[in-house]
Design an enzyme around this catalytic site. Structure first.
Site, PDB file in Angstrom:
ATOM      1  N   ALA D 123       0.576  -0.994  -0.155  1.00  0.00           N
ATOM      2  CA  ALA D 123       0.214  -0.246  -0.209  1.00  0.00           C
ATOM      3  C   ALA D 123       0.624   1.103  -0.484  1.00  0.00           C
ATOM      4  CB  ALA D 123      -1.046  -0.003   0.990  1.00  0.00           C
ATOM      5  N   LYS D 124       0.284   2.480   0.013  1.00  0.00           N
ATOM      6  CA  LYS D 124       1.185   3.938  -0.435  1.00  0.00           C
ATOM      7  C   LYS D 124      -0.164   4.678  -0.427  1.00  0.00           C
ATOM      8  CE  LYS D 124       5.694   4.651   0.229  1.00  0.00           C
ATOM      9  NZ  LYS D 124       6.270   3.794   0.403  1.00  0.00           N
ATOM     10  N   GLY D 125       0.829   5.740   1.246  1.00  0.00           N
ATOM     11  CA  GLY D 125       0.085   7.249   0.552  1.00  0.00           C
ATOM     12  C   GLY D 125       0.386   8.504   0.096  1.00  0.00           C
TER      13      GLY D 125
END
Lengths: 288, 288, 288, 288, 288, 288
Positions: D123-125
């Site tokens: 995931a990444k934000g």
């Protein structure tokens, strides 16, 4: 017999209520904290935050008595600080439980967890009731209803009760069963101090008394005292007191006096603790 | 001018705090209840249950001030009795708010809903703060944090706040926005008294004053008084007081005197209420 | 060859269904329990509670077949006792699955967990279907719909399925994927026996057969038998049977006979198990 | 000075944005994946699934600036693949953050977890903001609001953020506090990279730089290079770069050149890294 | 025939995609909003907030095709503004659906609800697919999986889908069934536009066309046109177009021309709409 | 007296159990359904689905008796079809309750809701107990525990119980209180048939008997009978029977005979129903 050194005095009697008659217990706890805060050099914002309890819940709930009448009891659950993780702390049943007392105990639980590095915040609960006046059925009804009332505020990830004054593994089993029934599946993690057969920890029964003796051993080491040459006096020969007495004896200390709420006994050559425990189990007191 | 009958006196000033200095307000409320219970012939169990509040929550929470410092405020939310349905009651911001006061107000909300047959139980909340000393930013911060702290206990099916002393539609909008943000979608039903554009009810602004005049009209009818020939005195010319004054004037009563916390004014021939309101809007008081 | 001792007979054939034609399986399980309860001296209340299953769920659900028609299948999930912790037990697909059988198997899971001290209660599930008559697509559809239907009753903290008769890691993967999709994130803990790449346990494939041999080793030790001098007969040469045969051979026992639902083979000097397994993989049976 | 072998060049400068001006970063990531898929012989269905991100969330949220105005910021949270377990990945604050970049980074997190066998998906934000233009108060407001907006998609069992470019333990503490406040109890597991006092992991600060050196050591071993005889050049002397430089020096490599966004310095005999770090701490750059 | 007034032209053809080739549709929507904001005198903060969509969710999900292969589809769900209440908006299936288009449509839904005073915010969803290339089974699979993927973001109190381009009551029934299965009980409120037998609204099928004619009637009234003397041209003779044509005819207007994606037909004396509809039902077009 | 027409016979005695001794009740219900399905021309898939109950839950739960012993009771809750909306149906307490009976009753509830167009599916529950052998305390304990066990499957949006054979408003009040306590706030919508003071519906007490008479009136109208000239016989003079008798009398019909489980009484000129009711209230039967 001439004592070479004053005896180790272990005071485990619940004298909080006497103290409290004169002082507001939470005020005492805040003052203690502020002394420590000076030593730690805590900033003003942190002092303000830590000298309050985050959440204080009071519940007034009806319980059916054996004679069919209804009594309304007042219960508390206070969470002092959830910063370090879930909060943790016992539930006590006592006629003199007050919000101020429960708040003080919740704050002390934060410090207790912090000094040994446990990732828990402090909490505490209580019900204003003299449990000795209740039948087992009434005690169960009270515990189940109190659990239901505080259910939204407790849980394995949130706030985890434990036994305290006048509560025990049986009461924790009722608490766990009530919580589990209400959510629809078994939740052993909702409390500690439950019976071992339900997932309780081995050694927990002796833990308070053992921890007391750990502290004595460290204090003796720092002060250069030889416990094997010491004598011990225990005020409050209940669960932790009798365990502490036995462990001190195992370390070679002569337990010369023990007392409970009815009086005390003294033998300068050391008491026979097995005999004292057997006497107390039979008569309810160490006296006589 | 000779008055044929004594004036209708409408007292809407918040004199609770003076009263409370001498009496514990919740104790007053319980005593009132017990008088009513005698009239109703309530049994003992019901008296015990209804003379307690089911759930009392106290939260102590930090708020960042405009100067960067932190203040910790104490907030309350008390639910007296959820038997009839969700609980309902306002939130007040006042420096003298106490748990006892909030408990009394929560109990009174139960009775108020019951006498008009609304399927709600009584609740009340409050924060111990003088909101006149806060900036708008601080007031918003305080409201949002207080809302977050009581969020687990409120909701459209559970407990529904409303404006009260020193709170208003703007504060209810912040409360609704905070609650909605936290659950991830809009929940207009979490509060009443919000701005009409967010789903608030028309007529709510005038509701308290109008309800007061409804009561006066009924009392007059029962006592055979002709309000069109009466005069009216209003103590506390705030939102409900000014609405009540206007409605009494519409019924033909001469409003001869009004007052607020700074003093009062008197005109035996009736005041020009539009002028008084305009003066108060400009100067903050009816005086001068 | 003269056998010095009778062969070790390992019976792993699923003969439950034959038994069941004559007896209600759950009744059998209760009778077994009552015999053990006598030995343990269990009190009457505990007997009543433990001789019932806490929760029995039956779901009837439609599945679209490859030809576009709809079949309705009956599935079960039974939780015998959640006292020790989350419940645990396999899911079987078999045309003769009944509620009584699933209840008996759930009860036996409680005993199995208890005798080895695992903090789990017993559960079991099943679908009344002959999976050999379904295509892979139908099998997947059936598994996903059955999972959705029992989803409210299972979960990592509540009740954890596993493979059983006619279910395998692929079916557990579909179950885990369906559960995870429905909650919106991956929940590997909802089942055991899933593929290792999805978080399944190494060694699980051999666990049932290996456990069988552990029991044999202990029995031999107690009875003073030397397994290295023993011969072994395996009835039911499926997954556990073939693993048990191989492990017995590793312990020095001559595996002289193995059978499956089509018949058996015998070699008094011991079978070549690699050859037997290869034959079965190719032809579907040990015979021929 | 004649180098016996070319220097080890450690490039940790965030040159992604330059690259991205010319290429769509996610397209680059997919092309990389397809090369690896050829090597692995992945089937077509798996290629289609893995070359997309499961869930991409974009939130646009208002933040109050110090001057009372409102700015609306765009934040992202992308979950590439939740198959292996909860998803995991950092949150970056940068003016050039785009959805494509966050998607590429999320995909790379899946591969990174997979190659070391961690049971996490990627995931990444990110938030499109230049954090150097914000005050601490604005940075806190932005972080708390962004956290609230992505709260439904993250959590200890679902998706676990971490610090990344321009985010740090303080920002993770705000994230954890916001999440915990919103659910009503402390949830330390919602993020990694938080301050150690809140439950963060020791060694995490050095982990990225140390991992970089682990890779260099393995590469050197495979290629038969002796790092003790090597020289090292570090491009990007931030947190991981300075840690990597120090660890390379501990392995005996001469760190001959380091640079940051303002320029670089060179000493063929090796730099005094303590002096360089002290200079950078004082002036904000290694230059001068 | 000489027209006394130009015909009423009803344009219902989905020409968005042509427009979009040249313009970013969301940019168009924002520019429209800013023109309206000038007219309304909206302040700057409100313009910033309303010119963004609160939450934009993109999901990429696999669907099994009839031939056993897997295709990955991209779906969107955008919520523009949840301030007024739950968000509301259709789901379209079209090969040219883009995030920008869905964002524009979501914004327009906010304005549409606001101008008629409905307590809903705007939302929109879509899947990038040409549904005419899918079998019914594939269409169902796609709908069920898309529903599961957006399930955490929709619901009766949160965001309520509806049919739109290429979606219909059958697709809403699949959506409602999937949502209901996943939560374990029936949730009719999760969508509008479902079949009447499942709780859909009567009259919804004609609602779009009828609303169009309501607008025409009002425009005619304001402009002083007599519709009974008018002629009507309908571009896009699908569901809303054919309903609008019929209703215009009922108002006395001569429907002289209608068209669809394959061409148009013209009769200066007015078309026989029953015949046209029957022709279209038989041949799929109005032409020929 | 010569009857011009045969009397209207109202049979409300619970003769299900006798029937059931010979037939499986659910099998009877399915056969009825299949006859109706033929009339309706239902397709095969729909027949398969509707001839099963979606979800059948069996719970076995301990209840403490007044003498301190524990009894384990078996309770059921069956949901036949949740397609039309939440499921709805009563809970009966009877010693002969079986799963088959509850399934049949749940299916009939679906049909009953469908024929009058209510958006509910059918459900039914029951506990295998003779409530006449229980004290009020035991009855309350049983009801509260049964409610807790079925709590995960019921609720205002999911499945809504009601009184049935041997259950009444008091029991529904216990059910509602238990459900409300467990979730932490009042949920009046979890059951119908609760006391009016808790939000029950006015007229519900008479609803079953009144509905019976509505049916008679319609039948008479269709058959051309004049009820004012009819006589009525009521078998089963409990709540619905006595209400139906009174309403038939109000319509002018002579109620010539009534009976209950102990016998019957007959007066060809019509009974004095007030006297009969008073006699039954005093003696428990119409006889004597």
């Amino acid at each position: 017999m001439v004592l070479e050194q004053p005896p180790v005095i272990i005071n485990l009697s619940p004298t909080i209520t006497e103290l409290e008659e004169e002082h507001d217990l939470f005020q005492v706890a805040v003052e203690q904290f502020l002394i420590a805060a000076d030593v730690l050099g805590l900033d003003n914002d942190m002092r303000k935050i830590l000298s309050h309890c985050q959440r204080e819940v009071i519940v007034n709930f009806p319980v059916e008595m054996d004679d069919g009448s209804v009594e309304v009891f007042t219960g508390y659950r206070v969470q002092h600080n959830s910063g370090p993780g879930p909060t943790k702390g016992g539930i006590r049943y006592h006629q003199s439980v007050t919000l101020s007392e429960v708040k003080a105990l919740a704050m002390w639980m934060t410090w207790k967890c912090a000094v040994v590095g446990l990732p828990y915040g402090g909490a505490k609960g209580g019900v204003q009731v003299n449990p000795k006046l209740l039948s087992q059925a009434e005690l169960q009804n009270l515990t189940r209803r109190y659990t239901t009332e505080i259910q939204p505020f407790i849980g394995p990830n949130q706030d985890i009760p434990a036994p305290d004054v006048n509560t025990n593994p049986q009461i924790m089993a009722w608490l766990m069963d009530t919580y589990s029934m209400n959510v629809g599946y078994s939740v052993p993690g909702v409390t500690t101090g439950k019976p071992i057969v339900l997932g309780g920890s081995e050694g927990r029964n002796e833990a308070t008394g053992r921890g007391c003796v750990f502290a004595i051993e460290n204090a003796a080491r720092i002060q250069g005292l030889d416990l094997a040459k010491s004598s011990t006096v225990v005020q409050g020969f209940g669960n932790p007191g009798s365990v502490a007495a036995r462990l001190m004896a195992e370390l070679g200390s002569a337990v010369v006096a023990v007392s409970d709420s009815r009086g005390g006994i003294y033998n300068p050559n050391g008491l026979d603790l097995d005999a004292v425990s057997a006497h107390k189990a039979r008569t309810g007191t160490v006296v006589g």
